[in-house]
Write an enzyme that holds these catalytic residues in place. Structure first.
Site, PDB file in Angstrom:
ATOM      1  CD  GLU A 152     -10.419  -2.791 -18.885  1.00 30.39           C
ATOM      2  OE1 GLU A 152      -9.831  -3.495 -16.981  1.00 30.39           O
ATOM      3  OE2 GLU A 152      -8.975  -3.744 -18.896  1.00 30.39           O
ATOM      4  CG  ASN A 198      -9.505 -11.171 -21.457  1.00 29.86           C
ATOM      5  OD1 ASN A 198     -10.383 -10.770 -22.218  1.00 29.86           O
ATOM      6  ND2 ASN A 198      -9.246  -9.975 -21.550  1.00 29.86           N
TER       7      ASN A 198
END
Length: 499
Positions: A418, A383
């Site tokens: 996640e 990210n």
């Protein structure tokens, strides 16, 4: 559907509108016999038999005192009316409880009176169907176009008036049988026929209507507590509407035809007595004009019936479209509530429900189930380096990988940002470990194509089997989470099976 129940003085008397529209005419005597307690059977059927005896007594009185075809002056015109109190009782039973409850007393009462008056039994058997036929038209009307029978809205009141008129015309067919079987002249038919239908119609409006408005909600509440709800199909509704339109149209045309025919017969009979030629000619012209008007009126009635049916089909089709759209919207909203928007997998809330059900199943049946918990390694770095759009692509790729290897009865869950769970019912720990290793290897070999660069990620996986020693499903998830934690501490990109 109207809302007659609204505005009731007591909320306890309200009944669901869906039930009120579906139950009409369904409460047959044998159905209620099966549903009621012994005490309720005695009360209801005792009251019904008592009302039958009262109907017979009032019917005999109407014959003895000659309450049939009584002349009345109304606005300078002589009209004829028949008073038949037995019909009031039959109508109340039919509209409040069910058609059979009123049809049987109506038939037996009329049959008894016909035999008492000396009618041949063959004609009496046919003659006795007249009143049940009229009652059937009214009951059919409330079933075809469901309306609350409390008559507390203008819509339901007008519906009741229309049905009362149609029912009275069909019931008055008995006057034709009576006149024919007793070999009475045609000139005597008008008082009998007019008295029959007008008496039926006025008694229904002035007596049955107020009684129905007062008693229907109470009766419906009592029935609602004892009968299961019955829903009619769309096809049945269409057929009943067609039949109702046909019956009302036929009733209006029969009324017009008989009124004009009998009136013309009386007028032409008077003309034979030697009136002036000018009067005779004027009467003939008036009669012919009346018949022309009748046939034009008949065409208008038939056109209106056809137009009303087409309008009903259009309205029903639009309603069905709205219902289908609402159903699709509800299904879509239900999916939004249960599913994760990015991956299409179950979200955590729905996943917890599946975990609870599977853990309970294992506890009760003793069968095995295995849970795989997996996490994307170094996802924060993905990210930070490539942005959240690329992170979303990575999460979607992991979800696709899980779906590729799931059996029909397996469940994949996006449990966190996640973090994923894979619930494997009826699976062994060895099989689950092999599957976890396959997932790990294939994800490491898979490339995620992003605009900035092609990247690869790895997975850490923990595997845990459900045990009878576990206190709840949270203990099962915790064991898989501990195995996943060990895989991460051991260097990531590996599978650890809970011991």
């Amino acid at each position: 559907m109207n809302t007659d129940a609204a505005g009731s003085s007591s909320s306890v008397l309200s009944v669901p509108a869906a039930f009120a529209s579906a139950r009409a005419s369904f409460a047959s005597p044998w159905r209620l016999w099966q549903q009621l307690s012994v005490r309720e059977r005695w009360l209801l059927f005792g009251a019904w038999l008592g009302s039958l005896l009262v109907s017979l007594g009032l019917g005999v009185l109407s014959v003895v005192d000659n309450w049939s075809g009584m002349p009345l002056q109304f606005g300078g015109v002589t009209v004829y009316i028949t008073v038949y109190p037995a019909l009031l009782i039959s109508l109340w039973w039919s509209l409040c409880i069910g058609w059979w409850w009123g049809a049987i007393p109506a038939y037996l009462t009329t049959l008894s009176l016909a035999l008492y008056a000396g009618m041949a039994w063959q004609w009496a058997v046919l003659f006795a169907f007249a009143d049940p036929l009229g009652v059937a038209v009214i009951a059919l009307g409330f079933r075809a176009l469901p309306m609350m029978r409390g008559l507390r809205s203008l819509e339901s009141l007008l519906h009741f008036v229309q049905l009362s008129f149609a029912g009275s015309i069909f019931s008055s067919s008995g006057a034709l049988i009576w006149t024919y079987s007793n070999h009475q002249p045609l000139s005597e038919l008008l008082p009998i026929w007019q008295g029959w239908w007008l008496g039926f119609f006025l008694q229904n409006l002035l007596l049955v209507g107020p009684i129905l408005a007062w008693s229907w909600l109470r009766t419906e509440r009592w029935l609602y507590a004892r009968l299961p709800q019955v829903q009619g199909s769309d096809g049945e509704s269409r057929h009943l509407v067609v039949l109702l339109l046909l019956l009302v149209s036929v009733g209006v045309l029969v009324f017009g035809y008989l009124s004009l025919s009998l009136g013309s017969s009386l007028l032409l009979g008077q003309l034979q007595r030697g009136l002036a030629p000018e009067v005779h000619q004027a009467a003939l012209v008036m009669t012919q004009t009346g018949w022309v008007f009748f046939w034009v009126f008949a065409l208008i009635v038939l056109f209106n019936a056809f137009f009303a049916y087409r309008l009903f089909l259009h309205w029903q089709g639009r309603n069905q479209q709205l219902l289908d759209a609402l159903k699709q919207s509800n299904t879509y909203l239900a999916q939004l509530v249960r599913l994760d928007g990015l991956t299409g997998l179950l979200n955590r809330r729905s996943g917890d429900e599946v975990l609870q059900q599977e853990w309970l199943r294992c506890q009760h049946s003793g069968q095995q189930a295995v849970l795989i918990m997996l996490d994307i390694d170094h996802f924060k770095q993905v990210n930070d380096e490539f942005g959240h759009d690329v992170g979303d692509l990575v999460i979607a790729q992991v979800a696709m990988l899980l779906q590729e290897h799931m059996r029909l009865h397996d469940t994949a869950i996006r449990y966190g940002g996640e973090e994923f769970l894979l619930v494997l019912p009826d699976s062994t720990l060895e099989h689950a470990a092999l599957l976890a290793e396959t997932l790990r290897q294939q994800m490491a070999a898979r490339t995620v194509h992003a605009s900035q660069a092609d990247i690869t990620v790895t997975l850490s996986l923990g595997v845990a089997s459900a045990s009878l020693l576990m206190a709840d499903k949270a203990a099962w998830v915790k064991q898989a989470d501990m195995a996943l934690y060990q895989a991460k501490r051991a260097g990531r990109n590996r599978v650890v099976v809970a011991g």
